[in-house]
Scaffold this motif. Structure first.
Motif, PDB file in Angstrom:
ATOM      1  N   ARG A  79       3.125   1.191  36.607  1.00  0.00           N
ATOM      2  CA  ARG A  79       2.984   0.722  37.742  1.00  0.00           C
ATOM      3  C   ARG A  79       4.417   1.017  38.915  1.00  0.00           C
ATOM      4  O   ARG A  79       4.991   0.272  38.046  1.00  0.00           O
ATOM      5  CB  ARG A  79       1.816  -0.297  38.635  1.00  0.00           C
ATOM      6  CG  ARG A  79       1.779  -0.341  39.700  1.00  0.00           C
ATOM      7  CD  ARG A  79       0.999  -1.669  40.361  1.00  0.00           C
ATOM      8  NE  ARG A  79       0.721  -2.295  40.986  1.00  0.00           N
ATOM      9  CZ  ARG A  79       1.047  -2.936  42.172  1.00  0.00           C
ATOM     10  NH1 ARG A  79      -0.318  -3.967  41.296  1.00  0.00           N
ATOM     11  NH2 ARG A  79       1.229  -4.201  43.224  1.00  0.00           N
ATOM     12  N   ASP A  80       4.709   1.367  39.676  1.00  0.00           N
ATOM     13  CA  ASP A  80       5.829   1.515  40.369  1.00  0.00           C
ATOM     14  C   ASP A  80       6.075   0.111  41.167  1.00  0.00           C
ATOM     15  O   ASP A  80       5.264  -0.783  41.073  1.00  0.00           O
ATOM     16  CB  ASP A  80       6.763   2.660  41.070  1.00  0.00           C
ATOM     17  CG  ASP A  80       8.588   2.675  40.832  1.00  0.00           C
ATOM     18  OD1 ASP A  80       8.334   1.899  40.516  1.00  0.00           O
ATOM     19  OD2 ASP A  80       8.392   3.009  41.733  1.00  0.00           O
ATOM     20  N   GLY A 203       4.525 -12.304  40.958  1.00  0.00           N
ATOM     21  CA  GLY A 203       3.002 -11.525  40.015  1.00  0.00           C
ATOM     22  C   GLY A 203       3.776 -10.203  38.999  1.00  0.00           C
ATOM     23  O   GLY A 203       2.805  -9.991  38.476  1.00  0.00           O
ATOM     24  N   LEU A 204       4.982 -10.801  38.957  1.00  0.00           N
ATOM     25  CA  LEU A 204       5.909  -9.485  37.987  1.00  0.00           C
ATOM     26  C   LEU A 204       5.560 -10.680  36.640  1.00  0.00           C
ATOM     27  O   LEU A 204       5.746 -11.388  36.505  1.00  0.00           O
ATOM     28  CB  LEU A 204       7.240  -8.705  38.560  1.00  0.00           C
ATOM     29  CG  LEU A 204       6.724  -7.790  39.402  1.00  0.00           C
ATOM     30  CD1 LEU A 204       8.398  -7.423  40.383  1.00  0.00           C
ATOM     31  CD2 LEU A 204       6.210  -6.735  38.937  1.00  0.00           C
ATOM     32  N   SER A 205       5.876  -9.019  35.168  1.00  0.00           N
ATOM     33  CA  SER A 205       6.154 -10.011  34.194  1.00  0.00           C
ATOM     34  C   SER A 205       7.625  -9.152  33.096  1.00  0.00           C
ATOM     35  O   SER A 205       8.230  -8.297  33.378  1.00  0.00           O
ATOM     36  CB  SER A 205       5.187  -9.360  33.057  1.00  0.00           C
ATOM     37  OG  SER A 205       4.160  -9.986  33.702  1.00  0.00           O
TER      38      SER A 205
ATOM     39  N   ILE B  51      -1.211  -7.949  42.971  1.00  0.00           N
ATOM     40  CA  ILE B  51      -1.047  -8.068  44.912  1.00  0.00           C
ATOM     41  C   ILE B  51      -0.658  -6.806  45.017  1.00  0.00           C
ATOM     42  O   ILE B  51       0.072  -6.143  44.447  1.00  0.00           O
ATOM     43  CB  ILE B  51       0.103  -9.079  44.121  1.00  0.00           C
ATOM     44  CG1 ILE B  51      -1.048 -10.615  43.776  1.00  0.00           C
ATOM     45  CG2 ILE B  51       1.148  -9.129  45.943  1.00  0.00           C
ATOM     46  CD1 ILE B  51       1.271 -11.268  43.554  1.00  0.00           C
ATOM     47  N   ASN B  52      -0.761  -6.192  46.148  1.00  0.00           N
ATOM     48  CA  ASN B  52       0.299  -4.981  47.047  1.00  0.00           C
ATOM     49  C   ASN B  52       1.585  -4.969  47.155  1.00  0.00           C
ATOM     50  O   ASN B  52       1.623  -6.127  47.549  1.00  0.00           O
ATOM     51  CB  ASN B  52      -1.310  -4.631  48.153  1.00  0.00           C
ATOM     52  CG  ASN B  52      -1.200  -5.525  49.394  1.00  0.00           C
ATOM     53  OD1 ASN B  52       0.127  -5.333  49.129  1.00  0.00           O
ATOM     54  ND2 ASN B  52      -2.150  -5.723  50.004  1.00  0.00           N
ATOM     55  N   ASP B  53       2.265  -4.225  47.089  1.00  0.00           N
ATOM     56  CA  ASP B  53       3.326  -3.767  47.358  1.00  0.00           C
ATOM     57  C   ASP B  53       3.766  -4.992  48.803  1.00  0.00           C
ATOM     58  O   ASP B  53       5.025  -5.511  48.134  1.00  0.00           O
ATOM     59  CB  ASP B  53       3.490  -2.685  47.095  1.00  0.00           C
ATOM     60  CG  ASP B  53       3.475  -1.920  45.766  1.00  0.00           C
ATOM     61  OD1 ASP B  53       3.873  -2.946  44.699  1.00  0.00           O
ATOM     62  OD2 ASP B  53       4.062  -0.605  45.699  1.00  0.00           O
ATOM     63  N   ASP B  54       3.229  -5.205  49.365  1.00  0.00           N
ATOM     64  CA  ASP B  54       3.817  -5.066  51.171  1.00  0.00           C
ATOM     65  C   ASP B  54       3.004  -7.099  50.397  1.00  0.00           C
ATOM     66  O   ASP B  54       4.574  -7.632  50.917  1.00  0.00           O
ATOM     67  CB  ASP B  54       2.109  -4.848  52.089  1.00  0.00           C
ATOM     68  CG  ASP B  54       2.666  -3.427  52.024  1.00  0.00           C
ATOM     69  OD1 ASP B  54       4.202  -2.902  52.231  1.00  0.00           O
ATOM     70  OD2 ASP B  54       1.581  -2.924  53.217  1.00  0.00           O
ATOM     71  N   LEU B  57       6.011  -7.781  48.663  1.00  0.00           N
ATOM     72  CA  LEU B  57       7.821  -7.935  48.994  1.00  0.00           C
ATOM     73  C   LEU B  57       8.266  -8.957  50.031  1.00  0.00           C
ATOM     74  O   LEU B  57       9.271  -9.618  50.116  1.00  0.00           O
ATOM     75  CB  LEU B  57       7.815  -6.092  49.564  1.00  0.00           C
ATOM     76  CG  LEU B  57       8.805  -6.001  50.365  1.00  0.00           C
ATOM     77  CD1 LEU B  57      10.474  -6.188  49.443  1.00  0.00           C
ATOM     78  CD2 LEU B  57       9.429  -4.998  51.275  1.00  0.00           C
ATOM     79  N   ARG B  58       7.356  -9.375  50.512  1.00  0.00           N
ATOM     80  CA  ARG B  58       6.871 -11.038  51.365  1.00  0.00           C
ATOM     81  C   ARG B  58       7.644 -11.764  50.486  1.00  0.00           C
ATOM     82  O   ARG B  58       8.682 -12.749  50.848  1.00  0.00           O
ATOM     83  CB  ARG B  58       5.857 -10.775  52.468  1.00  0.00           C
ATOM     84  CG  ARG B  58       5.764 -11.451  53.553  1.00  0.00           C
ATOM     85  CD  ARG B  58       4.168 -12.339  54.477  1.00  0.00           C
ATOM     86  NE  ARG B  58       3.594 -12.654  53.172  1.00  0.00           N
ATOM     87  CZ  ARG B  58       2.931 -12.849  52.991  1.00  0.00           C
ATOM     88  NH1 ARG B  58       1.734 -12.734  54.600  1.00  0.00           N
ATOM     89  NH2 ARG B  58       1.887 -13.646  52.018  1.00  0.00           N
ATOM     90  N   ASN B  59       6.719 -11.505  49.761  1.00  0.00           N
ATOM     91  CA  ASN B  59       6.735 -12.764  48.473  1.00  0.00           C
ATOM     92  C   ASN B  59       8.027 -12.900  48.096  1.00  0.00           C
ATOM     93  O   ASN B  59       8.819 -13.940  47.718  1.00  0.00           O
ATOM     94  CB  ASN B  59       5.649 -13.087  47.451  1.00  0.00           C
ATOM     95  CG  ASN B  59       4.028 -13.294  47.880  1.00  0.00           C
ATOM     96  OD1 ASN B  59       3.737 -13.803  49.119  1.00  0.00           O
ATOM     97  ND2 ASN B  59       2.934 -12.875  46.965  1.00  0.00           N
TER      98      ASN B  59
END
Lengths: 260, 260
Positions: A79-80, A203-205, B51-54, B57-59
């Motif tokens: 997932r990008d 939430g990235l790793s 979590i969705n991309d939007d 990005l906001r976080n």
């Protein structure tokens, strides 16, 4: 090599100009143990929010609970990640303090598959060499298939981004090229800590990876200047859904804290 | 000295037991460049929130805006900080990754006025020595009153807490005492970065301070074991209401990022 670096830095210094962020955010001199002038910067007022103790306590608890969930991941989803997110994470790392506000870090963001593949090959070859050379004369017995598994680094190419954290090791001070490895390494590592917090927050790793002895070869691929060294590599992406992590424990706070 | 350290470590190793956090939170081997066995840890599944991309990005934007406000402060309010908050901050630092999950850090929390005063005296004397010895034969001219201002460290005693960050420099590996300074310094600095993020998150302030050459003297006061070294000092408290900070700027993200 030292002379080459000096020459490079000399020509660079001439083109150097003051870099000012449009946001006018700032930081300042933290250590004074550099052979530099004592510069009296213009001082400005600074305000922090006033928060009551109960809320401070709750906030510290929530942040801990969030950071506690962080684990180093070696399996990534394809997932990008929006580049703008990466940029925000690196901006956050850039808010870190540093010796004399020198901000000695550069973050190389690699999304090119061919460059990631080259770097992975270099890392794996170096890792294999390390194990083989250590095995000579050492008393440990590990079978070859297990070793092969050990030196494989699939996560370097699997993650959509590979961040390569560089730090300056030479710098021009008073028209003299000085080695400032020690403090720049500390400063840049602190910035990596803030970066890890930011990565966890969205939430990235990642997994903090050492270049071991492969640093100079990777620097050449990335055409990094000779006054820089590679500190760490951080593959970055979403953890794969079926990721496994080692079952290791953190020390309880009483074991890492001493009260005086 | 090396032999003394070895003996100390030897007796310590005998009493060493596995330390497991009650929360069963974990971390794992990050670097493999230690002369240690390749240990295959038990692997467990790990889940991160989707979590969705939007929102990601906001976080990432919100966290940046929060960290951007951090400034190193040298003027503290006498307002007390609950010890439980300090503990949460240090627990957060303890979630940091480290080489082989060795967690080489110890955080000394000093609230004793007399110990803070002793440490301040040592730091100021060392700082003064550094300036005086540098002035010899150096071409810079700074008047004495300005120098006196420079080597003063009132914030060391003003802040309600003084955190002293230690890291192991010797460790027992395969019954051999090895110097592991390099990686332990990086690991501990990364933990300091996470600590700075946690401190900023609760509205407290600090300034990352180097022990310069005063480390060994401060270690003696704190009776730290000889296999540990002092990496950094962090006075910790609420910034005073009339705090002034230097007007320095952070580099824009384009200057610290390279895309590949």
């Amino acid at each position: 090599m030292n002379k080459r670096v000096e020459k490079q830095l000399e020509s660079r210094t001439k083109q150097r100009k003051v870099e000012v962020s449009d946001k006018q955010t700032g930081d300042e001199m933290v250590f004074t143990d550099l052979h530099e002038m004592v510069i009296r910067e213009r001082m400005i007022p600074y305000r922090t929010p006033v928060i009551n103790d109960d809320i401070t306590l709750r906030n510290s608890q929530i942040f801990y609970e969030e950071m506690k969930m962080r684990r180093s991941c070696r399996q990534f989803s394809s997932r990008d990640v929006p580049l703008k997110v990466i940029q925000n994470l690196l901006k956050t790392a850039g808010t870190s303090p540093s010796v004399g506000n020198l901000q000695p870090w550069t973050f190389c963001v690699v999304s090119s598959d061919s460059i990631k593949t080259m770097i992975r090959k270099i890392l794996e070859a170096d890792e294999r060499d390390n194990y083989v050379s250590r095995k000579k004369g050492a008393s440990w017995v590990v079978d070859v298939s297990q070793l092969q598994d050990t030196w494989r680094r699939p996560y370097i190419t699997d993650a959509p981004y590979l961040l390569i954290v560089c730090h300056e090791i030479f710098r021009d001070v008073h028209n003299k090229t000085e080695r400032v490895f020690h403090y720049n390494q500390i400063s840049t590592s602190i910035a990596v800590g803030i970066l890890l917090a930011a990565i966890q927050n969205v939430g990235l790793s990642t997994v903090v990876t050492s270049p071991l002895n492969a640093g100079p070869d990777i620097s050449r691929i990335l055409r990094r200047p000779e006054n820089e060294s590679i500190l760490l590599l951080l593959p970055l992406g979403y953890a794969s859904e079926d990721v496994l992590v080692p079952d290791l424990k953190r020390k309880p706070v009483e074991h890492i804290t001493k009260l005086y």
